[in-house]
Scaffold this motif. Structure first.
Motif, short mmCIF file in Angstrom:
data_model
loop_
_atom_site.label_atom_id
_atom_site.label_comp_id
_atom_site.label_asym_id
_atom_site.label_seq_id
_atom_site.Cartn_x
_atom_site.Cartn_y
_atom_site.Cartn_z
N ARG A 150 0.87 -1.18 0.00
CA ARG A 150 0.00 0.00 0.00
C ARG A 150 0.90 1.23 0.00
O ARG A 150 1.78 1.35 0.84
CB ARG A 150 -0.92 0.02 1.23
N HIS A 151 0.68 2.10 -0.98
CA HIS A 151 1.56 3.25 -1.18
C HIS A 151 0.71 4.48 -1.41
O HIS A 151 -0.28 4.42 -2.15
CB HIS A 151 2.46 2.99 -2.39
N PRO A 152 1.07 5.65 -0.84
CA PRO A 152 0.26 6.85 -1.01
C PRO A 152 0.32 7.47 -2.41
O PRO A 152 -0.43 8.38 -2.72
CB PRO A 152 0.82 7.82 0.03
N GLY A 153 1.19 6.98 -3.25
CA GLY A 153 1.32 7.49 -4.61
C GLY A 153 2.57 8.33 -4.77
O GLY A 153 3.22 8.72 -3.81
N GLU B 234 2.72 13.00 0.11
CA GLU B 234 2.41 12.92 1.54
C GLU B 234 0.90 12.72 1.69
O GLU B 234 0.12 13.15 0.84
CB GLU B 234 2.84 14.19 2.26
N VAL B 235 0.49 12.07 2.77
CA VAL B 235 -0.93 11.82 3.01
C VAL B 235 -1.69 13.15 2.99
O VAL B 235 -1.31 14.10 3.68
CB VAL B 235 -1.14 11.08 4.34
N GLY B 236 -2.72 13.22 2.14
CA GLY B 236 -3.55 14.43 2.04
C GLY B 236 -2.96 15.53 1.18
O GLY B 236 -3.58 16.58 1.01
N PRO C 205 -0.75 16.06 -5.43
CA PRO C 205 0.45 15.63 -6.15
C PRO C 205 1.18 16.78 -6.87
O PRO C 205 2.40 16.75 -7.02
CB PRO C 205 -0.08 14.61 -7.16
N GLY C 206 0.44 17.80 -7.29
CA GLY C 206 1.07 18.96 -7.93
C GLY C 206 2.00 19.70 -6.98
O GLY C 206 3.06 20.19 -7.39
N LEU C 207 1.64 19.77 -5.71
CA LEU C 207 2.51 20.39 -4.71
C LEU C 207 3.74 19.51 -4.44
O LEU C 207 4.84 20.01 -4.27
CB LEU C 207 1.75 20.65 -3.42
N THR C 208 3.49 18.21 -4.40
CA THR C 208 4.60 17.27 -4.18
C THR C 208 5.69 17.47 -5.21
O THR C 208 6.86 17.62 -4.88
CB THR C 208 4.10 15.81 -4.25
N ILE C 209 5.31 17.48 -6.48
CA ILE C 209 6.33 17.52 -7.52
C ILE C 209 6.98 18.90 -7.64
O ILE C 209 8.16 19.01 -7.98
CB ILE C 209 5.78 17.02 -8.88
N ARG C 210 6.27 19.95 -7.30
CA ARG C 210 6.91 21.28 -7.31
C ARG C 210 8.05 21.32 -6.29
O ARG C 210 9.10 21.88 -6.54
CB ARG C 210 5.87 22.37 -7.03
N ARG C 211 7.82 20.72 -5.13
CA ARG C 211 8.85 20.65 -4.09
C ARG C 211 10.01 19.76 -4.54
O ARG C 211 11.18 20.11 -4.43
CB ARG C 211 8.22 20.12 -2.79
N GLU C 212 9.67 18.58 -5.05
CA GLU C 212 10.69 17.59 -5.40
C GLU C 212 11.60 18.05 -6.53
O GLU C 212 12.80 17.81 -6.49
CB GLU C 212 10.04 16.25 -5.77
N ILE C 213 11.06 18.71 -7.54
CA ILE C 213 11.90 19.13 -8.66
C ILE C 213 12.96 20.12 -8.19
O ILE C 213 14.12 20.06 -8.61
CB ILE C 213 11.06 19.69 -9.83
N GLU C 214 12.59 21.03 -7.30
CA GLU C 214 13.56 21.99 -6.77
C GLU C 214 14.60 21.30 -5.90
O GLU C 214 15.80 21.56 -6.02
CB GLU C 214 12.85 23.09 -5.98
#
Length: 181
Positions: free
Chosen positions: A42-45, A81-83, A86-95
């Motif tokens: 089980r993975h949050p994505g 992260e839970v809740g 995904p658009g926020l996740t990738i904006r953080r990760e790319i930087e």
């Protein structure tokens, strides 16, 4: 047969709860009456970006992946992260992973990564109008990442040559291909 009732869950057992995923074994009864056990991660994505510089270069990362015991080429990505959107996740990760910031975003789609054993969904985005940040990438302590620039043709050649590249990057590149220079 399509349209049948879904299997009935008889029992769920959580065997492991980690910081990024959990592992469970479920006992199911199939519509035909047969029973068995199925394992599932089980993975949050995850969220992934296909970053493209104004010159048309792809921004990739090469990093060591313990499960396959080698460095592989992939697009920047991160666990949602839970809740979290995904658009926020990738904006953080790319930087954090590459030291680039994108000013233009397009959702490419989403896909199930490995439905035979996991419920993980990858949310793929095209990141354009990149700006190289003054500060170096801020990688997590457990990351060893090298930023790599390639043309779409060079990346396609790396895929065809069998260079170690993960499936989510190949699938996302395919989704992004119509938008690349």
């Amino acid at each position: 047969m399509a349209g049948q009732e879904p299997p009935q869950v008889l029992q769920k057992k959580l065997f492991y709860q980690g910081r990024k995923f959990s592992y469970e074994v479920n006992r199911l009864r199939l519509p035909n009456g047969a029973e068995g056990e199925w394992e599932c991660v089980r993975h949050p994505g995850g969220a992934l970006a296909v970053p493209v510089t104004p010159e048309g270069q792809l921004v990739l990362v090469r990093q060591y992946r313990f499960a396959v015991e080698q460095r592989i080429l992939e697009f920047p990505a991160g666990t949602v992260e839970v809740g979290e959107d995904p658009g926020l996740t990738i904006r953080r990760e790319i930087e954090e992973e590459t030291g680039y910031k994108a000013h233009q975003w397009r959702k490419l789609g989403e896909f199930i990564l490995a439905p035979g054993y996991s419920d993980e969904i990858i949310y793929a985005f095209l990141a354009q109008d990149l700006e190289k940040l003054d500060a170096p990438p801020h990688q997590d302590e457990d990351e060893d990442i090298e930023t790599v620039l390639m043309s779409p043709a060079e990346f396609e050649q790396a895929i065809l040559a069998g260079e170690p590249i993960d499936a989510k990057s190949i699938a996302s590149f395919t989704l992004a291909r119509p938008f690349l220079i």
